[in-house]
Design an enzyme around this catalytic site. Sequence first.
Site, PDB file in Angstrom:
ATOM      1  N   ARG A   1       0.690  -1.360   0.017  1.00  0.00           N
ATOM      2  CA  ARG A   1      -0.119   0.108   0.052  1.00  0.00           C
ATOM      3  C   ARG A   1       0.669   1.319  -0.052  1.00  0.00           C
ATOM      4  O   ARG A   1       0.429   2.259   0.378  1.00  0.00           O
ATOM      5  CB  ARG A   1      -0.859   0.178   1.281  1.00  0.00           C
ATOM      6  CG  ARG A   1      -2.065  -1.070   1.159  1.00  0.00           C
ATOM      7  CD  ARG A   1      -3.284  -0.799   1.896  1.00  0.00           C
ATOM      8  NE  ARG A   1      -4.244  -1.719   1.770  1.00  0.00           N
ATOM      9  CZ  ARG A   1      -4.325  -2.763   2.525  1.00  0.00           C
ATOM     10  NH1 ARG A   1      -3.615  -3.124   3.394  1.00  0.00           N
ATOM     11  NH2 ARG A   1      -5.322  -3.703   2.084  1.00  0.00           N
TER      12      ARG A   1
ATOM     13  N   LYS B   1       2.913  10.904 -11.785  1.00  0.00           N
ATOM     14  CA  LYS B   1       2.155  10.127 -12.591  1.00  0.00           C
ATOM     15  C   LYS B   1       2.622   8.803 -12.673  1.00  0.00           C
ATOM     16  O   LYS B   1       3.892   8.760 -12.977  1.00  0.00           O
ATOM     17  CB  LYS B   1       1.913  10.719 -13.934  1.00  0.00           C
ATOM     18  CG  LYS B   1       0.498  11.641 -13.578  1.00  0.00           C
ATOM     19  CD  LYS B   1       0.201  12.206 -15.100  1.00  0.00           C
ATOM     20  CE  LYS B   1      -0.864  13.100 -15.091  1.00  0.00           C
ATOM     21  NZ  LYS B   1      -1.359  13.537 -16.599  1.00  0.00           N
TER      22      LYS B   1
ATOM     23  N   GLU C   1       9.237  17.422 -25.440  1.00  0.00           N
ATOM     24  CA  GLU C   1       8.782  17.867 -24.338  1.00  0.00           C
ATOM     25  C   GLU C   1       9.169  19.115 -23.911  1.00  0.00           C
ATOM     26  O   GLU C   1       8.513  20.211 -23.446  1.00  0.00           O
ATOM     27  CB  GLU C   1       8.849  16.831 -23.362  1.00  0.00           C
ATOM     28  CG  GLU C   1       8.282  15.407 -23.585  1.00  0.00           C
ATOM     29  CD  GLU C   1       6.704  15.425 -23.363  1.00  0.00           C
ATOM     30  OE1 GLU C   1       6.001  16.331 -23.021  1.00  0.00           O
ATOM     31  OE2 GLU C   1       6.221  14.268 -23.824  1.00  0.00           O
TER      32      GLU C   1
ATOM     33  N   LYS D   1       7.499  22.402 -15.315  1.00  0.00           N
ATOM     34  CA  LYS D   1       6.637  21.130 -14.750  1.00  0.00           C
ATOM     35  C   LYS D   1       6.262  21.186 -13.063  1.00  0.00           C
ATOM     36  O   LYS D   1       5.113  20.893 -12.943  1.00  0.00           O
ATOM     37  CB  LYS D   1       7.453  19.963 -15.047  1.00  0.00           C
ATOM     38  CG  LYS D   1       6.479  18.666 -14.428  1.00  0.00           C
ATOM     39  CD  LYS D   1       5.832  17.906 -15.381  1.00  0.00           C
ATOM     40  CE  LYS D   1       4.940  16.724 -14.911  1.00  0.00           C
ATOM     41  NZ  LYS D   1       5.226  15.445 -15.568  1.00  0.00           N
TER      42      LYS D   1
ATOM     43  N   GLU E   1      -4.434  16.757 -11.502  1.00  0.00           N
ATOM     44  CA  GLU E   1      -5.200  17.256 -12.854  1.00  0.00           C
ATOM     45  C   GLU E   1      -6.538  17.450 -12.831  1.00  0.00           C
ATOM     46  O   GLU E   1      -7.300  16.981 -13.628  1.00  0.00           O
ATOM     47  CB  GLU E   1      -4.701  16.385 -13.813  1.00  0.00           C
ATOM     48  CG  GLU E   1      -4.811  16.834 -15.364  1.00  0.00           C
ATOM     49  CD  GLU E   1      -4.289  15.602 -16.428  1.00  0.00           C
ATOM     50  OE1 GLU E   1      -3.314  15.093 -16.053  1.00  0.00           O
ATOM     51  OE2 GLU E   1      -5.059  15.339 -17.286  1.00  0.00           O
TER      52      GLU E   1
ATOM     53  N   ARG F   1      -3.649  21.048 -14.805  1.00  0.00           N
ATOM     54  CA  ARG F   1      -2.229  20.374 -15.136  1.00  0.00           C
ATOM     55  C   ARG F   1      -2.381  19.531 -16.792  1.00  0.00           C
ATOM     56  O   ARG F   1      -1.561  19.204 -17.312  1.00  0.00           O
ATOM     57  CB  ARG F   1      -2.116  19.015 -14.210  1.00  0.00           C
ATOM     58  CG  ARG F   1      -1.041  17.999 -14.521  1.00  0.00           C
ATOM     59  CD  ARG F   1      -0.670  17.282 -13.358  1.00  0.00           C
ATOM     60  NE  ARG F   1       0.313  16.220 -13.558  1.00  0.00           N
ATOM     61  CZ  ARG F   1       1.042  15.448 -12.889  1.00  0.00           C
ATOM     62  NH1 ARG F   1       0.841  15.768 -11.555  1.00  0.00           N
ATOM     63  NH2 ARG F   1       2.127  14.583 -13.274  1.00  0.00           N
TER      64      ARG F   1
ATOM     65  N   ASN G   1      -0.546  18.222 -21.442  1.00  0.00           N
ATOM     66  CA  ASN G   1      -1.011  17.328 -22.416  1.00  0.00           C
ATOM     67  C   ASN G   1      -0.784  17.687 -23.749  1.00  0.00           C
ATOM     68  O   ASN G   1      -1.401  17.484 -24.783  1.00  0.00           O
ATOM     69  CB  ASN G   1      -2.427  16.813 -22.174  1.00  0.00           C
ATOM     70  CG  ASN G   1      -2.444  15.748 -20.701  1.00  0.00           C
ATOM     71  OD1 ASN G   1      -1.337  15.237 -20.670  1.00  0.00           O
ATOM     72  ND2 ASN G   1      -3.519  15.928 -20.157  1.00  0.00           N
TER      73      ASN G   1
ATOM     74  N   HIS H   1      -0.552  15.811 -27.036  1.00  0.00           N
ATOM     75  CA  HIS H   1      -0.376  14.481 -26.549  1.00  0.00           C
ATOM     76  C   HIS H   1      -1.935  14.152 -27.256  1.00  0.00           C
ATOM     77  O   HIS H   1      -2.226  12.735 -27.236  1.00  0.00           O
ATOM     78  CB  HIS H   1      -0.540  14.340 -25.181  1.00  0.00           C
ATOM     79  CG  HIS H   1       0.975  14.430 -24.442  1.00  0.00           C
ATOM     80  ND1 HIS H   1       1.700  15.738 -24.881  1.00  0.00           N
ATOM     81  CD2 HIS H   1       1.857  13.672 -23.843  1.00  0.00           C
ATOM     82  CE1 HIS H   1       2.831  15.486 -24.288  1.00  0.00           C
ATOM     83  NE2 HIS H   1       2.823  14.077 -23.638  1.00  0.00           N
TER      84      HIS H   1
ATOM     85  N   HIS I   1      -0.980  10.678 -28.807  1.00  0.00           N
ATOM     86  CA  HIS I   1      -1.358   9.360 -28.352  1.00  0.00           C
ATOM     87  C   HIS I   1      -2.051   8.432 -29.207  1.00  0.00           C
ATOM     88  O   HIS I   1      -1.891   7.240 -29.214  1.00  0.00           O
ATOM     89  CB  HIS I   1      -2.409   9.354 -26.945  1.00  0.00           C
ATOM     90  CG  HIS I   1      -1.399   9.647 -25.676  1.00  0.00           C
ATOM     91  ND1 HIS I   1      -1.945  10.212 -24.604  1.00  0.00           N
ATOM     92  CD2 HIS I   1      -0.183   9.550 -25.540  1.00  0.00           C
ATOM     93  CE1 HIS I   1      -1.402  10.441 -23.604  1.00  0.00           C
ATOM     94  NE2 HIS I   1       0.207   9.890 -24.271  1.00  0.00           N
TER      95      HIS I   1
ATOM     96  N   HIS J   1       7.474   8.199 -28.330  1.00  0.00           N
ATOM     97  CA  HIS J   1       6.614   9.184 -27.741  1.00  0.00           C
ATOM     98  C   HIS J   1       6.928  10.731 -27.874  1.00  0.00           C
ATOM     99  O   HIS J   1       6.012  11.342 -28.324  1.00  0.00           O
ATOM    100  CB  HIS J   1       6.595   8.847 -26.154  1.00  0.00           C
ATOM    101  CG  HIS J   1       5.687   9.827 -25.278  1.00  0.00           C
ATOM    102  ND1 HIS J   1       4.381   9.794 -25.404  1.00  0.00           N
ATOM    103  CD2 HIS J   1       6.148  10.835 -24.500  1.00  0.00           C
ATOM    104  CE1 HIS J   1       3.836  10.867 -24.727  1.00  0.00           C
ATOM    105  NE2 HIS J   1       4.804  11.488 -24.075  1.00  0.00           N
TER     106      HIS J   1
HETATM  107  N1  GLY Z   1       3.180  13.918 -18.483  1.00  0.00           N
HETATM  108  C1  GLY Z   1       1.996  14.605 -18.146  1.00  0.00           C
HETATM  109  C2  GLY Z   1       1.844  15.051 -16.833  1.00  0.00           C
HETATM  110  O1  GLY Z   1       2.593  14.726 -15.792  1.00  0.00           O
HETATM  111  O2  GLY Z   1       0.840  15.467 -16.041  1.00  0.00           O
END
Ligand code: GLY
Length: 363
Positions: A121, A143, A185, A229, A239, A243, A247, A250, A254, A267
């Site tokens: 956990r 993430k 990025e 970031k 998010e 946040r 994206n 993306h 994606h 990517h």
């Molecule tokens: N890579 C996108 C984020 O970390 O929100």
Amino acid sequence: MASITVQLPQASYEIAIASGNLDQLGQKMQPIKQGKKVLLVSNPEIFGHYGERAIASLQQAGFDVSHCILSAGEEYKTLPTLQIIYDTALEHRLERSSTMVALGGGVVGDLTGFAAATWLRGLNVVQVPTSLLAMVDAAIGGKTGVNHPIGKNLIGAFHQPSLVLIDPDVLKTLPVREFRGGMAEVIKYGVIWDAELFVQMENSHSLDGLNNLTPGLLEEILIRSCQSKADVVMKDEKESSLRAILNYGHTVGHAVESLTGYTMVTHGEAVAIGMVAASQLALELGMWDEECDRRQLALIEKAALPTRLSSGLDIEEILVTLQTDKKVKDSKVRFVLPTGLGVVTVTDRVSTDVLRRVLARMQ
Ligand code: GLY
């Protein structure tokens, strides 16, 4: 070189950026030390280059280190690979006070972070990113997760690291195609958040390889991207709103990755294609001007990244794939679109007709 703090309600952590940091790993982990046991997770190539140094540093600092080597590549960011980390954690009797250390790129970081979020956990995780993309993005912000066969990162958890340790020297062994993927990025941060970074990259003679950057520019790229970031994550950790701007590029990106099986297009390359699409959509909607579109395209080309859809991609298939994207809300695809350098907005008002027209131009 630099220390950036990610301040969050539950816990704060440092992003430490300095040449030679790899040999300071054990020492840098002393302040966050709970138990002695550490499980270092890596892939064969990165472990071959840097595993011994990382382990020596941890042992010198008094940690009891075991390690786990995973196959490299996005296609291994799966539940069966996660099981290997759990099995190793069990074998070495990791405890709640133990720490997992991710030494590698985004795949290793996401897998290790998710294993740390879920084993017993929740254990501590330390991210030691070795690719440019992981340094400026994946290792920061908590993430973590794995891919589901029908979609990227569909299984995951937010689990913030206790430390992000960046040693720019390790970029020397990064393949050039991966370096360029990381630059996608970095260009993203220039468009969505940091116009000054965008201009610095415009002023650089070249962006297509580590050896073509001045040490000063590399330092600026790392510091300004990590700060961007951190700024966004500190304002919206889970998010719920802001946040989502991370994206940028993306959404279409994606879909391109998914339709090319996560292997043909990296990517970062997919994000570059997605940023070109987003810029064109913003143009179509009158949200930003041709000059900005041209400047973004020039940066992406300078980093030797693709600007057109990969050959063989079917536009109708892209439109269908977009519907499975995590960013879909109330069945509407949400796009992050630029409105000026350093400023973006999130909108679901892109019609299928406009999207089809833009994608057709990019074939
Ligand atoms: N890579 C996108 C984020 O970390 O929100």
